[in-house]
Design a protein around this motif. Structure first.
Motif, PDB file in Angstrom:
ATOM      1  N   ARG A   9       8.655 -42.610  84.522  1.00 38.77           N
ATOM      2  CA  ARG A   9       7.230 -42.322  84.761  1.00 38.77           C
ATOM      3  C   ARG A   9       6.696 -43.065  85.023  1.00 38.77           C
ATOM      4  O   ARG A   9       5.797 -42.716  86.743  1.00 38.77           O
ATOM      5  CB  ARG A   9       6.543 -41.548  83.322  1.00 38.77           C
ATOM      6  N   VAL A  10       7.144 -43.803  85.196  1.00 44.12           N
ATOM      7  CA  VAL A  10       6.405 -45.419  85.514  1.00 44.12           C
ATOM      8  C   VAL A  10       7.087 -45.747  87.329  1.00 44.12           C
ATOM      9  O   VAL A  10       6.212 -46.016  87.835  1.00 44.12           O
ATOM     10  CB  VAL A  10       6.421 -46.685  84.528  1.00 44.12           C
ATOM     11  N   LEU A  11       8.240 -45.686  86.954  1.00 43.51           N
ATOM     12  CA  LEU A  11       8.803 -45.599  88.521  1.00 43.51           C
ATOM     13  C   LEU A  11       8.345 -44.620  89.505  1.00 43.51           C
ATOM     14  O   LEU A  11       8.103 -45.271  90.802  1.00 43.51           O
ATOM     15  CB  LEU A  11      10.841 -45.518  88.274  1.00 43.51           C
ATOM     16  N   ASP A  12       7.198 -43.838  89.253  1.00 36.91           N
ATOM     17  CA  ASP A  12       7.253 -42.411  90.123  1.00 36.91           C
ATOM     18  C   ASP A  12       6.008 -43.313  90.887  1.00 36.91           C
ATOM     19  O   ASP A  12       5.005 -42.698  91.666  1.00 36.91           O
ATOM     20  CB  ASP A  12       6.516 -41.773  89.598  1.00 36.91           C
ATOM     21  N   GLU A  13       5.315 -44.655  90.204  1.00 32.45           N
ATOM     22  CA  GLU A  13       4.094 -45.506  90.125  1.00 32.45           C
ATOM     23  C   GLU A  13       4.341 -46.008  92.034  1.00 32.45           C
ATOM     24  O   GLU A  13       3.116 -46.004  92.202  1.00 32.45           O
ATOM     25  CB  GLU A  13       3.210 -45.314  89.474  1.00 32.45           C
ATOM     26  N   LEU A  14       4.909 -46.530  91.532  1.00 28.13           N
ATOM     27  CA  LEU A  14       5.573 -48.025  92.128  1.00 28.13           C
ATOM     28  C   LEU A  14       5.831 -47.683  93.882  1.00 28.13           C
ATOM     29  O   LEU A  14       6.804 -46.433  94.600  1.00 28.13           O
ATOM     30  CB  LEU A  14       7.124 -48.783  92.007  1.00 28.13           C
ATOM     31  N   PRO A  15       5.367 -48.262  94.883  1.00 27.54           N
ATOM     32  CA  PRO A  15       5.251 -47.686  96.393  1.00 27.54           C
ATOM     33  C   PRO A  15       6.386 -48.582  96.839  1.00 27.54           C
ATOM     34  O   PRO A  15       6.437 -49.248  97.100  1.00 27.54           O
ATOM     35  CB  PRO A  15       3.775 -48.586  97.019  1.00 27.54           C
ATOM     36  N   SER A  16       6.982 -47.980  97.041  1.00 29.82           N
ATOM     37  CA  SER A  16       8.778 -48.015  98.292  1.00 29.82           C
ATOM     38  C   SER A  16       7.445 -48.835  99.831  1.00 29.82           C
ATOM     39  O   SER A  16       6.765 -48.609  99.868  1.00 29.82           O
ATOM     40  CB  SER A  16       9.185 -47.541  98.350  1.00 29.82           C
ATOM     41  N   GLY A  17       7.909 -49.989  99.455  1.00 30.84           N
ATOM     42  CA  GLY A  17       7.852 -51.060 100.387  1.00 30.84           C
ATOM     43  C   GLY A  17       6.858 -51.661 100.529  1.00 30.84           C
ATOM     44  O   GLY A  17       5.656 -52.744 100.632  1.00 30.84           O
ATOM     45  N   GLY A  18       6.091 -51.485  99.236  1.00 27.42           N
ATOM     46  CA  GLY A  18       5.087 -52.055  98.236  1.00 27.42           C
ATOM     47  C   GLY A  18       5.009 -53.447  97.945  1.00 27.42           C
ATOM     48  O   GLY A  18       5.995 -53.784  97.150  1.00 27.42           O
ATOM     49  N   THR A  19       3.811 -53.815  97.375  1.00 25.95           N
ATOM     50  CA  THR A  19       3.733 -55.156  96.090  1.00 25.95           C
ATOM     51  C   THR A  19       3.567 -54.194  94.688  1.00 25.95           C
ATOM     52  O   THR A  19       2.192 -53.767  93.773  1.00 25.95           O
ATOM     53  CB  THR A  19       2.475 -55.913  95.855  1.00 25.95           C
ATOM     54  N   VAL A  20       4.422 -55.336  93.664  1.00 23.90           N
ATOM     55  CA  VAL A  20       3.937 -55.116  92.722  1.00 23.90           C
ATOM     56  C   VAL A  20       3.820 -56.094  91.203  1.00 23.90           C
ATOM     57  O   VAL A  20       4.915 -56.675  91.610  1.00 23.90           O
ATOM     58  CB  VAL A  20       5.049 -53.700  91.946  1.00 23.90           C
ATOM     59  N   LEU A  21       2.961 -55.797  90.513  1.00 25.84           N
ATOM     60  CA  LEU A  21       2.668 -57.403  90.210  1.00 25.84           C
ATOM     61  C   LEU A  21       3.690 -56.410  88.017  1.00 25.84           C
ATOM     62  O   LEU A  21       3.178 -55.627  87.681  1.00 25.84           O
ATOM     63  CB  LEU A  21       1.193 -57.503  89.551  1.00 25.84           C
ATOM     64  N   LEU A  22       4.608 -57.459  87.566  1.00 23.97           N
ATOM     65  CA  LEU A  22       5.062 -57.161  86.193  1.00 23.97           C
ATOM     66  C   LEU A  22       4.946 -58.153  85.235  1.00 23.97           C
ATOM     67  O   LEU A  22       5.683 -59.143  85.408  1.00 23.97           O
ATOM     68  CB  LEU A  22       6.616 -56.510  86.774  1.00 23.97           C
ATOM     69  N   ASP A  23       4.210 -57.478  84.476  1.00 24.57           N
ATOM     70  CA  ASP A  23       3.898 -57.945  82.850  1.00 24.57           C
ATOM     71  C   ASP A  23       4.969 -58.016  82.492  1.00 24.57           C
ATOM     72  O   ASP A  23       6.194 -57.786  82.805  1.00 24.57           O
ATOM     73  CB  ASP A  23       2.465 -57.333  82.820  1.00 24.57           C
ATOM     74  N   SER A  24       4.664 -59.237  80.934  1.00 23.59           N
ATOM     75  CA  SER A  24       6.039 -59.085  80.827  1.00 23.59           C
ATOM     76  C   SER A  24       6.090 -58.058  79.435  1.00 23.59           C
ATOM     77  O   SER A  24       5.132 -57.528  78.804  1.00 23.59           O
ATOM     78  CB  SER A  24       6.088 -60.543  79.816  1.00 23.59           C
ATOM     79  N   GLY A  25       7.330 -58.159  78.523  1.00 25.35           N
ATOM     80  CA  GLY A  25       7.249 -57.324  77.372  1.00 25.35           C
ATOM     81  C   GLY A  25       8.772 -56.129  77.436  1.00 25.35           C
ATOM     82  O   GLY A  25       9.199 -56.314  78.441  1.00 25.35           O
ATOM     83  N   SER A  26       8.359 -55.815  76.833  1.00 28.50           N
ATOM     84  CA  SER A  26       9.601 -54.395  76.305  1.00 28.50           C
ATOM     85  C   SER A  26       9.903 -53.609  77.507  1.00 28.50           C
ATOM     86  O   SER A  26      10.499 -52.990  77.344  1.00 28.50           O
ATOM     87  CB  SER A  26       9.736 -54.126  75.242  1.00 28.50           C
ATOM     88  N   THR A  27       8.575 -53.012  77.228  1.00 33.55           N
ATOM     89  CA  THR A  27       8.588 -51.670  77.907  1.00 33.55           C
ATOM     90  C   THR A  27       8.543 -51.939  79.741  1.00 33.55           C
ATOM     91  O   THR A  27       9.122 -51.141  79.923  1.00 33.55           O
ATOM     92  CB  THR A  27       6.933 -51.297  77.469  1.00 33.55           C
ATOM     93  N   THR A  28       7.879 -52.982  80.030  1.00 30.13           N
ATOM     94  CA  THR A  28       8.468 -53.490  81.286  1.00 30.13           C
ATOM     95  C   THR A  28       9.461 -53.570  81.752  1.00 30.13           C
ATOM     96  O   THR A  28      10.083 -53.503  82.463  1.00 30.13           O
ATOM     97  CB  THR A  28       7.010 -54.584  82.186  1.00 30.13           C
ATOM     98  N   GLN A  29      10.085 -54.536  80.815  1.00 28.95           N
ATOM     99  CA  GLN A  29      11.635 -54.758  81.090  1.00 28.95           C
ATOM    100  C   GLN A  29      12.826 -53.476  81.038  1.00 28.95           C
ATOM    101  O   GLN A  29      13.479 -53.363  81.591  1.00 28.95           O
ATOM    102  CB  GLN A  29      12.249 -55.511  79.546  1.00 28.95           C
ATOM    103  N   ALA A  30      12.496 -51.853  80.444  1.00 31.58           N
ATOM    104  CA  ALA A  30      12.561 -50.778  80.448  1.00 31.58           C
ATOM    105  C   ALA A  30      12.811 -50.912  81.917  1.00 31.58           C
ATOM    106  O   ALA A  30      13.857 -50.403  82.613  1.00 31.58           O
ATOM    107  CB  ALA A  30      11.885 -49.705  79.343  1.00 31.58           C
ATOM    108  N   VAL A  31      11.375 -50.898  82.196  1.00 29.50           N
ATOM    109  CA  VAL A  31      10.510 -50.298  84.178  1.00 29.50           C
ATOM    110  C   VAL A  31      12.042 -50.935  84.640  1.00 29.50           C
ATOM    111  O   VAL A  31      13.032 -50.069  85.453  1.00 29.50           O
ATOM    112  CB  VAL A  31       9.641 -51.085  84.679  1.00 29.50           C
ATOM    113  N   VAL A  32      11.737 -52.991  84.685  1.00 29.58           N
ATOM    114  CA  VAL A  32      13.002 -53.309  84.938  1.00 29.58           C
ATOM    115  C   VAL A  32      14.746 -52.697  85.014  1.00 29.58           C
ATOM    116  O   VAL A  32      15.255 -52.837  86.653  1.00 29.58           O
ATOM    117  CB  VAL A  32      13.658 -54.169  84.676  1.00 29.58           C
ATOM    118  N   GLN A  33      15.641 -52.193  84.348  1.00 30.41           N
ATOM    119  CA  GLN A  33      16.335 -52.052  84.368  1.00 30.41           C
ATOM    120  C   GLN A  33      16.711 -50.764  84.528  1.00 30.41           C
ATOM    121  O   GLN A  33      17.860 -49.968  85.082  1.00 30.41           O
ATOM    122  CB  GLN A  33      16.702 -51.265  82.571  1.00 30.41           C
ATOM    123  N   LEU A  34      15.107 -49.776  84.793  1.00 28.95           N
ATOM    124  CA  LEU A  34      15.787 -48.491  86.228  1.00 28.95           C
ATOM    125  C   LEU A  34      15.419 -48.706  87.500  1.00 28.95           C
ATOM    126  O   LEU A  34      15.814 -47.802  87.741  1.00 28.95           O
ATOM    127  CB  LEU A  34      14.875 -47.886  85.560  1.00 28.95           C
TER     128      LEU A  34
END
Length: 177
Positions: A9-34
């Motif tokens: 669901r978080v992937l829907d919030e990421l702007p194509s061509g944009g800038t994202v700060l990604l915090d550490s943690g297991s749930t944010t790591q799941a975002v990385v994996q997807l």
């Protein structure tokens, strides 16, 4: 599986061509994996594991925040990280937390991580919190953001309706995945 649903669901919030700060943690790591490997995105992170995974994505321009690395979380913390964050503005910060409540906001047990998380929140135009429902009502020693600082909370369907209503009343939109 819960964290993967939240991450999807978080992937829907990421702007194509944009800038994202990604915090550490297991749930944010799941975002990385997807994240699709060819996604056009600039990512800043303080997470060693996220940086290692994203370094092979050809569409990602990757910035690793420096600092002392906490063994427990693999997160870079300290003045080097917060100083770097003071000089940037990103479209979206995807944050994790150890605790969330309407009364106390977002909390974590470690002061150094709290300072970096607070700097991340300040650097973002939009703040998305990715957290499972087990963190609700769990307050820790250090607050790093108020709920009014958060635009969207993405959590799982086990979040009680009354807790979701309290969180919404404090500011953010709350969605379940």
């Amino acid at each position: 599986e819960v964290k993967r649903r939240i991450a999807a669901r978080v992937l829907d919030e990421l702007p194509s061509g944009g800038t994202v700060l990604l915090d550490s943690g297991s749930t944010t790591q799941a975002v990385v994996q997807l994240l699709p490997p060819d996604l056009d995105l600039t990512v800043l992170t303080n997470s060693l594991s996220a940086a290692a995974a994203l370094s092979t994505h050809p569409g990602i321009t990757l910035y690793l925040l420096g600092g002392r690395v906490r063994g427990i979380t693999g997160a870079a913390v300290g003045d080097w990280a917060t100083s770097a964050l003071d000089g940037v503005v990103v479209d979206v910060a995807v944050m994790g937390t150890n605790g969330i409540s309407a009364a106390r906001g977002l909390t974590t047990p470690d002061q150094a991580e709290a300072l970096v998380k607070a700097a991340m929140v300040r650097s973002a135009r939009r703040v998305v919190l990715a957290t499972d429902s087990s963190k609700a009502g769990d307050d820790h020693l250090h607050r790093f953001a108020d709920l009014a600082d958060v635009d969207l909370v993405v959590t799982d369907t086990d979040l009680a309706d009354d807790v979701a209503a309290e969180l919404r009343a404090a500011g953010p939109e709350v969605v379940t995945a």
